[in-house]
Write an enzyme that holds these catalytic residues in place. Structure first.
Site, PDB file in Angstrom:
ATOM      1  N   TRP A  69       9.647 -13.939 -18.880  1.00 44.32           N
ATOM      2  CA  TRP A  69       8.230 -13.604 -18.668  1.00 44.32           C
ATOM      3  C   TRP A  69       7.495 -13.262 -19.968  1.00 44.32           C
ATOM      4  O   TRP A  69       6.322 -12.933 -19.940  1.00 44.32           O
ATOM      5  CB  TRP A  69       8.115 -12.428 -17.680  1.00 44.32           C
ATOM      6  CG  TRP A  69       9.051 -11.299 -17.983  1.00 44.32           C
ATOM      7  CD1 TRP A  69      10.285 -11.099 -17.435  1.00 44.32           C
ATOM      8  CD2 TRP A  69       8.858 -10.225 -18.924  1.00 44.32           C
ATOM      9  NE1 TRP A  69      10.874  -9.976 -17.972  1.00 44.32           N
ATOM     10  CE2 TRP A  69      10.018  -9.418 -18.881  1.00 44.32           C
ATOM     11  CE3 TRP A  69       7.812  -9.867 -19.782  1.00 44.32           C
ATOM     12  CZ2 TRP A  69      10.179  -8.276 -19.672  1.00 44.32           C
ATOM     13  CZ3 TRP A  69       7.972  -8.723 -20.573  1.00 44.32           C
ATOM     14  CH2 TRP A  69       9.147  -7.950 -20.503  1.00 44.32           C
ATOM     15  N   PHE A 104      15.596 -19.042 -14.608  1.00 37.80           N
ATOM     16  CA  PHE A 104      15.927 -19.220 -16.031  1.00 37.80           C
ATOM     17  C   PHE A 104      15.979 -17.898 -16.790  1.00 37.80           C
ATOM     18  O   PHE A 104      16.025 -17.881 -18.019  1.00 37.80           O
ATOM     19  CB  PHE A 104      14.936 -20.184 -16.687  1.00 37.80           C
ATOM     20  CG  PHE A 104      14.995 -21.573 -16.110  1.00 37.80           C
ATOM     21  CD1 PHE A 104      16.207 -22.265 -16.057  1.00 37.80           C
ATOM     22  CD2 PHE A 104      13.857 -22.176 -15.591  1.00 37.80           C
ATOM     23  CE1 PHE A 104      16.279 -23.541 -15.512  1.00 37.80           C
ATOM     24  CE2 PHE A 104      13.919 -23.450 -15.045  1.00 37.80           C
ATOM     25  CZ  PHE A 104      15.135 -24.132 -15.002  1.00 37.80           C
ATOM     26  N   HIS A 105      15.916 -16.786 -16.067  1.00 39.01           N
ATOM     27  CA  HIS A 105      16.048 -15.478 -16.725  1.00 39.01           C
ATOM     28  C   HIS A 105      17.509 -15.272 -17.125  1.00 39.01           C
ATOM     29  O   HIS A 105      18.416 -15.576 -16.355  1.00 39.01           O
ATOM     30  CB  HIS A 105      15.601 -14.379 -15.764  1.00 39.01           C
ATOM     31  CG  HIS A 105      15.469 -13.025 -16.393  1.00 39.01           C
ATOM     32  ND1 HIS A 105      16.537 -12.303 -16.860  1.00 39.01           N
ATOM     33  CD2 HIS A 105      14.368 -12.266 -16.639  1.00 39.01           C
ATOM     34  CE1 HIS A 105      16.113 -11.148 -17.360  1.00 39.01           C
ATOM     35  NE2 HIS A 105      14.800 -11.107 -17.240  1.00 39.01           N
ATOM     36  N   CYS A 145       0.861  -1.174   0.000  1.00 41.60           N
ATOM     37  CA  CYS A 145       0.000   0.000   0.000  1.00 41.60           C
ATOM     38  C   CYS A 145       0.902   1.231   0.000  1.00 41.60           C
ATOM     39  O   CYS A 145       1.846   1.309   0.776  1.00 41.60           O
ATOM     40  CB  CYS A 145      -0.864  -0.012   1.252  1.00 41.60           C
ATOM     41  SG  CYS A 145      -1.730   1.552   1.498  1.00 41.60           S
ATOM     42  N   GLU A 151      10.823  -0.562  -9.869  1.00 44.32           N
ATOM     43  CA  GLU A 151       9.674  -0.567 -10.783  1.00 44.32           C
ATOM     44  C   GLU A 151       8.350  -0.284 -10.076  1.00 44.32           C
ATOM     45  O   GLU A 151       7.421  -1.107 -10.121  1.00 44.32           O
ATOM     46  CB  GLU A 151       9.612  -1.897 -11.534  1.00 44.32           C
ATOM     47  CG  GLU A 151      10.801  -2.098 -12.451  1.00 44.32           C
ATOM     48  CD  GLU A 151      10.638  -3.268 -13.425  1.00 44.32           C
ATOM     49  OE1 GLU A 151       9.862  -4.192 -13.141  1.00 44.32           O
ATOM     50  OE2 GLU A 151      11.292  -3.235 -14.477  1.00 44.32           O
ATOM     51  N   CYS A 182      -6.216   4.343   1.435  1.00 43.04           N
ATOM     52  CA  CYS A 182      -6.086   4.942   0.100  1.00 43.04           C
ATOM     53  C   CYS A 182      -7.373   5.663  -0.295  1.00 43.04           C
ATOM     54  O   CYS A 182      -7.330   6.716  -0.944  1.00 43.04           O
ATOM     55  CB  CYS A 182      -5.719   3.880  -0.938  1.00 43.04           C
ATOM     56  SG  CYS A 182      -4.008   3.311  -0.752  1.00 43.04           S
ATOM     57  N   GLU A 228      12.960 -16.624 -11.070  1.00 42.95           N
ATOM     58  CA  GLU A 228      13.780 -16.065 -12.143  1.00 42.95           C
ATOM     59  C   GLU A 228      15.030 -16.891 -12.434  1.00 42.95           C
ATOM     60  O   GLU A 228      15.997 -16.385 -13.002  1.00 42.95           O
ATOM     61  CB  GLU A 228      14.121 -14.604 -11.814  1.00 42.95           C
ATOM     62  CG  GLU A 228      12.849 -13.763 -11.800  1.00 42.95           C
ATOM     63  CD  GLU A 228      13.077 -12.268 -11.657  1.00 42.95           C
ATOM     64  OE1 GLU A 228      13.922 -11.886 -10.823  1.00 42.95           O
ATOM     65  OE2 GLU A 228      12.391 -11.500 -12.361  1.00 42.95           O
ATOM     66  N   GLU A 246      18.184  -1.796 -16.444  1.00 50.54           N
ATOM     67  CA  GLU A 246      18.132  -3.246 -16.666  1.00 50.54           C
ATOM     68  C   GLU A 246      17.948  -3.523 -18.148  1.00 50.54           C
ATOM     69  O   GLU A 246      17.219  -2.809 -18.832  1.00 50.54           O
ATOM     70  CB  GLU A 246      16.927  -3.887 -15.958  1.00 50.54           C
ATOM     71  CG  GLU A 246      16.943  -3.827 -14.461  1.00 50.54           C
ATOM     72  CD  GLU A 246      15.681  -4.447 -13.867  1.00 50.54           C
ATOM     73  OE1 GLU A 246      15.016  -5.250 -14.549  1.00 50.54           O
ATOM     74  OE2 GLU A 246      15.356  -4.111 -12.719  1.00 50.54           O
ATOM     75  N   CYS A 279      -7.328   0.211  -0.454  1.00 47.11           N
ATOM     76  CA  CYS A 279      -7.704   0.036   0.952  1.00 47.11           C
ATOM     77  C   CYS A 279      -8.372   1.299   1.486  1.00 47.11           C
ATOM     78  O   CYS A 279      -8.408   2.328   0.810  1.00 47.11           O
ATOM     79  CB  CYS A 279      -6.469  -0.318   1.783  1.00 47.11           C
ATOM     80  SG  CYS A 279      -5.369   1.085   2.063  1.00 47.11           S
ATOM     81  N   CYS A 283      -3.516   0.661  -4.891  1.00 47.64           N
ATOM     82  CA  CYS A 283      -4.118   0.032  -3.718  1.00 47.64           C
ATOM     83  C   CYS A 283      -5.466   0.692  -3.457  1.00 47.64           C
ATOM     84  O   CYS A 283      -5.619   1.900  -3.632  1.00 47.64           O
ATOM     85  CB  CYS A 283      -3.183   0.190  -2.518  1.00 47.64           C
ATOM     86  SG  CYS A 283      -3.893  -0.437  -0.979  1.00 47.64           S
TER      87      CYS A 283
HETATM   88  C1  GLA Z   1      12.082  -6.312 -13.892  1.00 48.56           C
HETATM   89  C2  GLA Z   1      12.553  -6.314 -12.455  1.00 48.56           C
HETATM   90  C3  GLA Z   1      13.685  -7.250 -12.206  1.00 48.56           C
HETATM   91  C4  GLA Z   1      13.487  -8.551 -12.935  1.00 48.56           C
HETATM   92  C5  GLA Z   1      13.293  -8.276 -14.389  1.00 48.56           C
HETATM   93  C6  GLA Z   1      13.135  -9.523 -15.221  1.00 48.56           C
HETATM   94  O1  GLA Z   1      12.710  -5.400 -14.679  1.00 48.56           O
HETATM   95  O2  GLA Z   1      12.905  -5.023 -12.024  1.00 48.56           O
HETATM   96  O3  GLA Z   1      13.778  -7.461 -10.810  1.00 48.56           O
HETATM   97  O4  GLA Z   1      12.374  -9.204 -12.414  1.00 48.56           O
HETATM   98  O5  GLA Z   1      12.128  -7.517 -14.557  1.00 48.56           O
HETATM   99  O6  GLA Z   1      13.082  -9.215 -16.586  1.00 48.56           O
END
Ligand code: GLA
Ligand code: GLA
Length: 691
Positions: free
Chosen positions: A328, A370-371, A120, A155, A165, A368, A320, A162, A160
């Site tokens: 994903w 396999f990321h 929240c 990110e 909010c 994650e 990133e 609640c 929220c």
């Molecule tokens: C986002 C998140 C990361 C990770 C990547 C995977 O950008 O900030 O922690 O989970 O996705 O692609």
């Protein structure tokens, strides 16, 4: 960079998210990381993004010793640290003891503990707890030699619903409407369907099983969510500002998938003002089966340009990206050989001062594992991905003089978050084909193909530094915008706008007296109606006449054809068929020293390309290189005002040739050699030249 400069670091940042908190029980792996980091030509790592439970395993009981050690070791190995505040995921004890920190969904159900990014934003307890841990981090590491930047949370997203909010939303509304419920009722047009409110307590956040049909309400809620997220962030950074005033602060913004555009849910134009450096997480689905590499590259370029433009050209960071694949997307495809270098160079070409990865090392378990990562489960450096990362590091070292320079476009495209929200809400037109961001990108692409740099700005930015401003689908026109556009054009600027512009005000209330509302005088037309085409239907635009040049061919229209009437504007093209055959499809209005164009229909890309080519010539807009670029080749430029750095990139699957402009001499920064005349770019190849 602004005043707060991470440039105690020379050159570019290269590295990424590092999670040693997952490997504390195997110190030999952490030692191996330091060796590999150097081999990969990395210099910067983000720490503790999801380390709250490792830092505060029990309420008020802290263990920082492991982080002390990692920070010291990274410093010893010559690495910089971007230190994160851990609010993106909280420890189980916190949710258990203080359930109010758990997010309540639209359906008013409180989430259980789990996942991440699900707190929240209003909860006083969560705000207090995040501030406490942030204060501890700032106090402890304020003088640490490795610390160059704060990575606040991760990110930010979501909302929220609640009770806390709800109360905050009502207070936000009271403030906005100056405690005048009648003003809110007017702005939201609540007399419709008997929705008039007689007490503030009747107002709730939008809900699928409650109110979600009042557009002004939905719009204000979205604005509130942005404001409340920023407010939470400002609360998080208080101790950082106080204790480490010289350390710059960022938080990682996002893009969208499957279509590559900006993240829509938060107004980053507003959020961008509160960070010292804009950063974003770039995850294009390279080699997908629904777009060519070059079309995708143009879409990514557009997003880079948005994030660079948030702070008026200040370099941004790629916080990133993946060195290979994500985990994903629908199809998690690795980048093919060469694509990682090319996409990295593209980020730099648009103004990034970093290439940072999610993630340094693949985790052994959980979501994650396999990321893609620099270091795979095999644990050594003998992989294609590792070699490509090391190569990116080598390139960044060679071009380090470019870091800190910027891009100076003569053209801007307007992309505006609130306009996006209002367009998405509209119950009208062709619902799955409104495509606001795609439309902006299609106009942008005509310039991208010619190697002409573009800023992508909100409608609130300064227009005066551009020769051409393009505002596709400027549906919402907030107060003052029409006046600012009029001033821009009357002083000699060129404005291009399209169908579905000047329709609603800042409350999503339609302008009365004829569309395009406040833009009517500037555009010299009025819009009578809009024909909406089924997917199988087409009309054509013909008789296009620009700068005295008559185009012999016609252009396909699809989705939308507005029926418009010129008032003071001149007609430059007409519709071919249907009941509006021979009526205007493109107009220009002379206004003061400038011109305002109106494109009445959604047209095939070739129309945009031909139309803007004429405008580029007429307005003397300079491409980075005055040569014809083959399909898939893109050119960008960064400059410090004196030196010019030119990026030539091949986003196609074949070798392409190009002749550098006659008489110009360049240095190829990667080979160190002088270069002129014919050059050849292999598949995904690139040159970085200094003029
Ligand atoms: C986002 C998140 C990361 C990770 C990547 C995977 O950008 O900030 O922690 O989970 O996705 O692609
Ligand atoms: C129904 C309703 C009207 C209106 C129309 C719209 O007929 O009774 O109030 O919503 O649909 O088509």
């Amino acid at each position: 960079m602004g005043e707060k400069n991470f440039r105690k670091v020379e050159g570019f940042l290269h590295g990424g998210d590092y999670n040693p908190d997952q490997w504390l029980h195997t110190p030999e792996i952490i030692q191996e990381d330091y060796r590999l980091m150097k081999l990969a030509n990395c210099n910067t790592f983000s720490l503790s993004i999801f380390a709250w439970s490792a830092l505060e395993p029990e309420e008020g009981k802290y263990q920082f010793e492991w982080l002390d050690q990692i920070m010291d070791d990274l410093a010893k190995h010559g690495m910089n640290v971007i230190l994160a505040t851990p609010s993106g995921a909280r420890p189980a004890w916190l949710s258990q003891k203080y359930p109010e920190v758990l997010r309540v969904e639209k359906n008013r159900q409180r989430n259980l503990h789990g996942k991440r990014h699900n707190h929240c934003f209003t909860s006083p307890i969560y705000r207090e707890k995040t501030q406490n841990i942030n204060r501890m981090l700032a106090e402890r590491y304020k003088n640490h030699p490795a610390l160059i930047m704060w990575h606040v949370s991760n990110e930010y997203s979501g909302e929220c619903h609640c009770e806390l909010c709800q109360a905050a939303f009502r207070n936000w509304l009271k403030k906005k409407y100056d405690h005048d419920l009648n003003a809110l009722n007017q702005a939201w047009w609540t007399s419709f369907w008997s929705h008039t409110f007689t007490d503030w307590s009747q107002i709730e956040s939008p809900a699928p099983h409650g109110e979600d049909s009042v557009h002004g309400h939905n719009l204000d809620w979205k604005r509130f969510v942005t404001d409340q997220t920023i407010d939470f962030y400002l609360n998080e950074i208080k101790p950082l500002r106080e204790i480490t005033p010289d350390i710059p602060i960022t938080t990682n913004f996002m893009g969208s998938y499957p279509h590559m555009g900006p993240f829509k849910e938060l107004n980053y134009d507003k959020f961008g003002k509160e960070v010292d450096i804009v950063s974003w997480d770039s995850y294009p689905a390279w080699h997908n089966d629904y777009q060519t590499t070059s079309d995708l590259a143009a879409d990514v370029a557009f997003v880079h340009d948005i994030y660079r433009s948030l702070k008026d050209g200040q370099p941004f960071l790629i916080m990133e990206n993946t060195p290979s694949m994500v985990n994903w997307q629908d199809v998690n495809k690795p980048k093919k050989p060469g694509m990682h270098q090319l996409s990295s160079v593209q980020s730099i070409a648009h103004g990034s001062d970093s290439i940072l990865y999610f993630q340094w090392r693949k985790s052994r378990g959980s979501f994650e594992k396999f990321h893609g990562a620099v270091v795979d489960h095999c644990g050594h450096e003998n992989t294609r991905v590792f070699r490509e990362v090391a190569e990116v590091g080598r390139i960044l070292n060679k071009i380090s003089a470019i870091a800190g320079t910027t891009v100076k476009p003569e053209v801007a495209v307007i992309y505006d978050w609130e306009n996006q929200w209002a367009i998405d809400e509209a119950q009208s037109l062709k619902k799955n084909a409104k495509k606001y961001v795609e439309t902006c990108q299609s106009h942008y692409k005509s310039f991208w193909k010619k190697g002409i740099p573009v800023d992508v700005i909100s409608m609130d930015k300064d227009f005066s530094k551009y020769k051409i401003v393009i505002a596709p689908m400027l549906y919402m026109v907030r107060p003052g915008v029409a006046e600012r556009l009029e001033k821009f054009v009357s002083e000699g600027g060129t404005l291009v706008t399209t169908y579905w512009s000047g329709v609603v005000d800042e409350n999503d209330l339609c302008f009365l007296g004829g569309f395009p509302g406040p833009l009517r005088k500037l555009l010299g037309i009025w819009v009578e109606e809009m024909d909406v085409l089924y997917d199988s239907e087409r009309n054509e635009v013909y008789d296009l006449n620009l700068n005295g040049r008559q185009m012999s061919h016609s252009y396909q229209t699809y989705d939308f054809c507005e029926v418009i009437h010129p008032e003071t504007a001149e007609v430059l093209a007409k519709y071919k068929s249907d009941y509006y055959a021979d009526m205007p499809a493109l107009t220009v209005n002379r206004f003061g020293k400038g011109k305002a164009y109106y494109i009445a229909s959604r047209n095939e890309q070739k129309f945009q390309d031909d139309f803007y080519n004429q405008l580029i010539m007429e307005q003397n807009v300079s491409p980075v290189l005055s040569v014809d670029l083959p399909d898939g080749i893109n050119v960008q430029k960064r400059t410090d005002g004196t030196d010019e750095y030119i990026f030539i990139m091949n986003f196609s699957e074949k070798t392409q040739k190009l002749t550098l402009p006659d008489g110009e001499k360049y240095v190829d920064l990667l080979s160190g050699n002088d270069i002129s005349g014919k050059i050849s770019l292999q598949k995904y190849g690139f040159f970085i030249l200094k003029k």
